[in-house]
Design an enzyme around this catalytic site. Structure first.
Site, mmCIF file in Angstrom:
data_model
loop_
_atom_site.group_PDB
_atom_site.id
_atom_site.type_symbol
_atom_site.label_atom_id
_atom_site.label_comp_id
_atom_site.label_asym_id
_atom_site.label_seq_id
_atom_site.Cartn_x
_atom_site.Cartn_y
_atom_site.Cartn_z
ATOM 1 N N ILE A 209 -7.557 10.429 -5.134
ATOM 2 C CA ILE A 209 -7.615 11.412 -6.214
ATOM 3 C C ILE A 209 -7.281 12.772 -5.603
ATOM 4 O O ILE A 209 -7.919 13.174 -4.630
ATOM 5 C CB ILE A 209 -9.047 11.476 -6.807
ATOM 6 C CG1 ILE A 209 -9.575 10.073 -7.114
ATOM 7 C CG2 ILE A 209 -9.096 12.411 -7.998
ATOM 8 C CD1 ILE A 209 -9.203 9.487 -8.413
ATOM 9 N N HIS B 132 -0.579 3.278 -13.675
ATOM 10 C CA HIS B 132 -1.889 2.618 -13.592
ATOM 11 C C HIS B 132 -1.807 1.209 -14.183
ATOM 12 O O HIS B 132 -1.210 1.027 -15.248
ATOM 13 C CB HIS B 132 -2.924 3.457 -14.355
ATOM 14 C CG HIS B 132 -4.298 2.875 -14.297
ATOM 15 N ND1 HIS B 132 -5.090 2.976 -13.170
ATOM 16 C CD2 HIS B 132 -5.001 2.149 -15.195
ATOM 17 C CE1 HIS B 132 -6.234 2.338 -13.397
ATOM 18 N NE2 HIS B 132 -6.207 1.831 -14.615
HETATM 19 C C1 GAR Z 1 0.495 -0.649 -8.921
HETATM 20 O O1 GAR Z 1 0.189 -1.744 -9.749
HETATM 21 C C2 GAR Z 1 -0.210 0.600 -9.412
HETATM 22 O O2 GAR Z 1 -0.369 0.650 -10.797
HETATM 23 C C3 GAR Z 1 -1.541 0.459 -8.754
HETATM 24 O O3 GAR Z 1 -1.231 0.015 -7.465
HETATM 25 C C4 GAR Z 1 -0.074 -0.813 -7.522
HETATM 26 C C5 GAR Z 1 0.897 -0.380 -6.442
HETATM 27 O O4 GAR Z 1 1.895 -1.336 -6.245
HETATM 28 N N1 GAR Z 1 -2.229 1.704 -8.752
HETATM 29 C C6 GAR Z 1 -3.534 1.840 -8.974
HETATM 30 O O5 GAR Z 1 -4.284 0.898 -9.115
HETATM 31 C C7 GAR Z 1 -4.021 3.265 -9.007
HETATM 32 N N2 GAR Z 1 -5.386 3.331 -9.445
HETATM 33 P P1 GAR Z 1 3.131 -1.045 -5.281
HETATM 34 O O6 GAR Z 1 2.582 -0.437 -3.994
HETATM 35 O O7 GAR Z 1 3.733 -2.385 -5.041
HETATM 36 O O8 GAR Z 1 4.050 -0.115 -5.988
#
Ligand code: GAR
Length: 209
Positions: A94, A111
């Site tokens: 954050i 998200h």
């Molecule tokens: C994504 O699904 C994103 O929405 C989530 O982490 C993943 C990252 O995937 N973010 C959260 O949960 C934020 N609170 P990536 O590294 O493969 O792009």
């Protein structure tokens, strides 16, 4: 093209989707990634950036004496790249007041749930535990709450019996398939068409249109 700085903490498949879209249509997409920042060393996301010849930086909370000092350093590291938009794509921290003062109306997050339901670090797990039948993903501007800012776009994913049995990972993977497309489309539209934020509403299209 608009200058994007992408922040991440993990595998960076959302970053990869952006890079692929830009590579597929460098003129038409309307944006390019000028730097990638991470909150820890050795992320697959940063590796993807390096492979694409994009500068990376790391800003580790543990290396600063306070959260405020970390936030100021992160703000400075991002500002150096003069972004038009900052994209949090799996950045699991954050940000603070300094960062929001610098990039508040230019900072977007993706998200893995349909906000305002299931904000926070465990959106997929929390939705599954709640027994919802549909969930999805949300691209939104970041404000000073946790996943509470104005919504830009959402995508829907059905929860199946198998998700209930297999758990978080299978469902998250299906959400991410929708999420990557949603993010690519949303960032491209914001970059190409411009936008204006009015209270909780995001209006796409040139300011004054
Ligand atoms: C994504 O699904 C994103 O929405 C989530 O982490 C993943 C990252 O995937 N973010 C959260 O949960 C934020 N609170 P990536 O590294 O493969 O792009």
């Amino acid at each position: 093209p608009a200058r994007l700085v992408v922040l991440l903490s993990g595998t960076g498949t959302n970053l990869q989707a952006l890079l692929d879209a830009i590579e597929g249509d460098p003129e038409g997409y309307g944006a390019r990634v000028v730097a990638v920042g991470a909150d820890r060393h050795g992320t697959l996301g940063a590796e993807r950036a390096e492979r694409a010849g994009i500068p990376t930086f790391v800003c580790r909370l543990g290396e600063y004496e306070s959260r405020e000092a970390w936030d100021a350093a992160l703000t400075e590291a991002v500002a150096e790249h003069r972004p038009d938009l900052v994209v949090s794509a799996g950045f699991m921290k954050i940000v603070g007041k300094t960062f929001l003062a610098g990039f508040g109306d230019r900072f977007i997050n993706t998200h893995p749930a349909l906000l305002p339901s299931f904000p926070g670090a465990h959106g997929v797990r929390d939705a599954l535990a709640h027994g919802v039948k549909v969930t999805g993903c949300t691209v939104h501007f970041v404000d000073d709450g946790v996943d509470t800012g104005p919504i830009i776009a959402q995508g829907v994913v059905e929860v199946t019996e198998e998700d209930t049995a297999e758990g978080e990972a299978a469902l998250h993977e299906r959400i991410k398939q929708v999420e990557r497309k949603l993010l690519v489309e949303a960032v491209g539209r914001l970059a190409r068409d411009g936008y204006r934020i009015e209270g909780r509403k995001v209006h796409l299209g040139h300011v004054g249109e």
